[in-house]
Enzyme design. Sequence first.
Site, PDB file in Angstrom:
ATOM      1  N   HIS A   1       0.778  -1.241   0.000  1.00  0.00           N
ATOM      2  CA  HIS A   1       0.000   0.000   0.000  1.00  0.00           C
ATOM      3  C   HIS A   1       0.813   1.295   0.000  1.00  0.00           C
ATOM      4  O   HIS A   1       0.217   2.367   0.024  1.00  0.00           O
ATOM      5  CB  HIS A   1      -0.941   0.027   1.210  1.00  0.00           C
TER       6      HIS A   1
ATOM      7  N   HIS B   1      -2.909  -2.998   8.295  1.00  0.00           N
ATOM      8  CA  HIS B   1      -3.998  -3.296   7.360  1.00  0.00           C
ATOM      9  C   HIS B   1      -4.655  -1.987   6.946  1.00  0.00           C
ATOM     10  O   HIS B   1      -4.999  -1.172   7.798  1.00  0.00           O
ATOM     11  CB  HIS B   1      -5.026  -4.214   8.031  1.00  0.00           C
TER      12      HIS B   1
END
Length: 146
Positions: free
Chosen positions: A37, A138
């Site tokens: 990410h 996450h």
Amino acid sequence: MVMGLGLFLLVFLLGLGLTPPTLALDNPRYRDFLTKHYDATPQGRNDRYCESKMRKLGLTSPCKAINTFIHGNSRHIKAICRDENGNPYGENLRISKSPFQVTTCNLRGGSPRPPCRYRATAGFRNIVVACENDLPVHLDQSIFRP
């Protein structure tokens, strides 16, 4: 003897200053979060960027339906897990106080089989993360701010 002790103390204190980043990178879930990410300086932020980045990360076999890349300074992302740049959000999540530059890659078409084609959406968003030991592990979602 005093000189040797002073040098030892200096090296020890410098080591303490270097330890936190090292420990952070020792966390496999945090490393995985960064790999999937984080892209500090993206090239393009268009459909071609998404297709190239997703392929490089091995997210195209099968084709991942959606993935968001956060751009900028990783320290600001880590700070979401502390009060410095984050607030509690829902259950066990944190939302950033400030928006981040992001690129979201959405799979075009319905098939999860390659070749994968992605549509890029670039913008500024507040992000929601799950944290572990004050580190993001996450990416839950990103929220467009008007």
